[in-house]
Write a protein that holds these residues in place. Structure first.
Motif, PDB file in Angstrom:
ATOM      1  N   GLN A 298       0.869  -1.181   0.000  1.00 57.34           N
ATOM      2  CA  GLN A 298       0.000   0.000   0.000  1.00 57.34           C
ATOM      3  C   GLN A 298       0.906   1.232   0.000  1.00 57.34           C
ATOM      4  O   GLN A 298       0.998   1.973   0.980  1.00 57.34           O
TER       5      GLN A 298
ATOM      6  N   ASP B 128      -4.759  -2.549   8.706  1.00 55.85           N
ATOM      7  CA  ASP B 128      -4.805  -2.865   7.278  1.00 55.85           C
ATOM      8  C   ASP B 128      -4.408  -4.303   7.005  1.00 55.85           C
ATOM      9  O   ASP B 128      -4.982  -4.960   6.124  1.00 55.85           O
TER      10      ASP B 128
ATOM     11  N   LEU C 169      -6.868  -7.016   5.172  1.00 51.93           N
ATOM     12  CA  LEU C 169      -6.498  -7.698   3.938  1.00 51.93           C
ATOM     13  C   LEU C 169      -6.834  -9.181   3.997  1.00 51.93           C
ATOM     14  O   LEU C 169      -7.022  -9.822   2.967  1.00 51.93           O
TER      15      LEU C 169
END
Length: 197
Positions: free
Chosen positions: A75, A160, A164
């Motif tokens: 990211q 995050d 995911l």
């Protein structure tokens, strides 16, 4: 009486024949779709295995070097956001610290009896004291914001990494549908819940 039984048997036979013909037609269409590769049911998904240590790894990488956890998660766009927050906090800390030192030196020189500081004539002794308090508070607040952005970077990478691994595939669906009832030509509204293993 015999005619009624005959009609009933004929009706059942016709209905059964019609259902068998429809089923055969559907099976043929399904087989054709399978051959064309449009619909493949029962195929094993080749998804990445869930790594339970990935969130901890991303948090550790972000703690070692801010933004590294997001690079690990691929990211990349989040790295400039993190460094902009850290850079802004550091800039304001250094700026407030330098101004605080200037006012502090001017105040010390005035207490020593000198009248040659850069603020002489424009800022009173009381004003120098108040400026020092304000700049010290702003300096501490800037340090707190910088530390907060650093901690937020670690938490952000951890969350995050967890998200995911969240399962959002078609085997877990919850969606409304509208189906045309073939017998009486009316519409049926419903809710479908799919859970495939």
């Amino acid at each position: 009486m015999k005619s009624r039984i005959f009609i009933l048997v004929a009706f059942c036979f016709c209905f059964q024949f019609s259902a068998l013909a429809q089923e055969k037609k559907e099976n043929k269409a399904e087989k054709q779709k399978l051959e064309e590769g449009l619909i493949i049911e029962g195929e094993l998904d080749t998804k990445d295995a869930i790594d339970p240590l990935s969130p901890a790894r991303a948090a550790f990488y972000s703690a070692v070097l801010p933004g590294l956890g997001h690079i690990h998660l691929k990211q990349y766009w989040k790295v400039p956001v993190i460094y902009a927050g850290l850079g802004a906090g550091t800039y304001f800390y250094i700026n407030n610290h330098n101004d605080y030192k200037r006012y502090r030196e001017a105040y010390k020189r005035r207490l020593a009896g000198f009248q040659d500081d850069e603020f002489y004539g424009s800022v009173t002794d009381k004003g120098l004291e108040e400026a020092q308090k304000t700049l010290k508070r702003n300096k501490e607040l800037s340090l707190l914001v910088t530390a907060g952005v650093y901690v937020l970077n670690i938490v952000w990478a951890n969350v995050d990494a967890h998200l995911l691994q969240f399962n959002v595939d078609e085997n877990l669906t919850f969606m409304p549908h509208y189906k045309l009832n073939e017998f009486d030509n009316s519409g049926d509204v419903g809710l479908t819940v799919n859970f495939k293993f």
